[in-house]
Design a protein around this motif. Structure first.
Motif, mmCIF file in Angstrom:
data_model
loop_
_atom_site.group_PDB
_atom_site.id
_atom_site.type_symbol
_atom_site.label_atom_id
_atom_site.label_comp_id
_atom_site.label_asym_id
_atom_site.label_seq_id
_atom_site.Cartn_x
_atom_site.Cartn_y
_atom_site.Cartn_z
ATOM 1 N N ALA A 1 0.819 -1.012 0.061
ATOM 2 C CA ALA A 1 -0.013 -0.094 -0.030
ATOM 3 C C ALA A 1 0.921 1.170 0.047
ATOM 4 N N THR A 2 0.422 2.185 -0.509
ATOM 5 C CA THR A 2 1.424 3.416 -0.821
ATOM 6 C C THR A 2 0.519 4.714 -0.031
ATOM 7 N N SER B 1 0.031 7.493 -1.128
ATOM 8 C CA SER B 1 -1.004 8.252 -1.736
ATOM 9 C C SER B 1 -2.400 7.522 -1.678
ATOM 10 N N GLU B 2 -2.340 6.103 -1.756
ATOM 11 C CA GLU B 2 -3.586 5.211 -1.587
ATOM 12 C C GLU B 2 -4.219 5.586 -0.240
#
Length: 182
Positions: free
Chosen positions: A118-119, A121-122
């Motif tokens: 998971a980033t 940004s997400e």
């Protein structure tokens, strides 16, 4: 190429109507869980049912009875997996992933984010989607079993189980990164 005759069209209309009606009846009989997206097995059943319906509609080599048998088999297997999951914690652990904490009290949990791919940004997008402007005001962001991100606002009462009781990562010694401005 554009039109092979009336038989093909008539077959799609008749078989499509019967297959659709049978699928709706099967889904009503098997319950809401058949189309739930609670875990990977539920998602597989949903996709497989759609694929089977398309195959029955468009492939002349697949008879309606075979398609109906496939519908029943898929719904039955999904029911069996759900039934076993409820009755056997070991089986449930095997087929279901647990939710994972990705942000806790304004801090990204880098180790959990890396493990779940998971980033930042997400996670920030999930916060925006929840109407949150300041990540520091959020109790947690959780990657759920179905792949969605849940934003938990507010804090749990001391001593209470709370919504984060079954979430993997709370209290873990994962490296954290503060997201508040310095």
């Amino acid at each position: 190429m554009f039109f092979d005759g009336w038989y093909g069209l008539l077959r799609v209309v008749v078989v499509g109507t019967l297959a659709y009606a049978a699928l709706v009846l099967l889904l009503r009989a098997s319950g809401k869980r058949t189309l739930a997206k609670l875990n990977a097995f539920d998602l597989i059943v949903t996709v497989a049912l759609g694929s089977t319906l398309a195959t029955v509609l468009l492939s002349k080599s697949v008879a309606l009875a075979e398609g109906l048998a496939a519908f029943v088999l898929l719904a039955g297997l999904q029911y069996l997996v759900a039934w076993l999951s409820v009755r056997s914690p070991r089986f449930s652990d095997w087929v279901k992933s647990e939710p994972t904490l990705l942000l806790h009290r304004g801090r990204f949990l880098d180790g959990a984010m890396r493990a779940q791919r998971a980033t930042r940004s997400e996670i920030l997008a999930a916060l925006r989607n929840a109407g949150v402007a300041d990540p520091g005001q959020v109790a947690a962001v959780v990657l759920e079993n179905d792949g969605s991100l849940s934003v938990v606002q507010g804090e749990a009462r001391p001593g209470g189980a709370g919504a984060l009781a079954d979430v993997h990562g709370e209290g873990d010694a994962a490296p954290e990164r503060d997201i508040r401005p310095s």
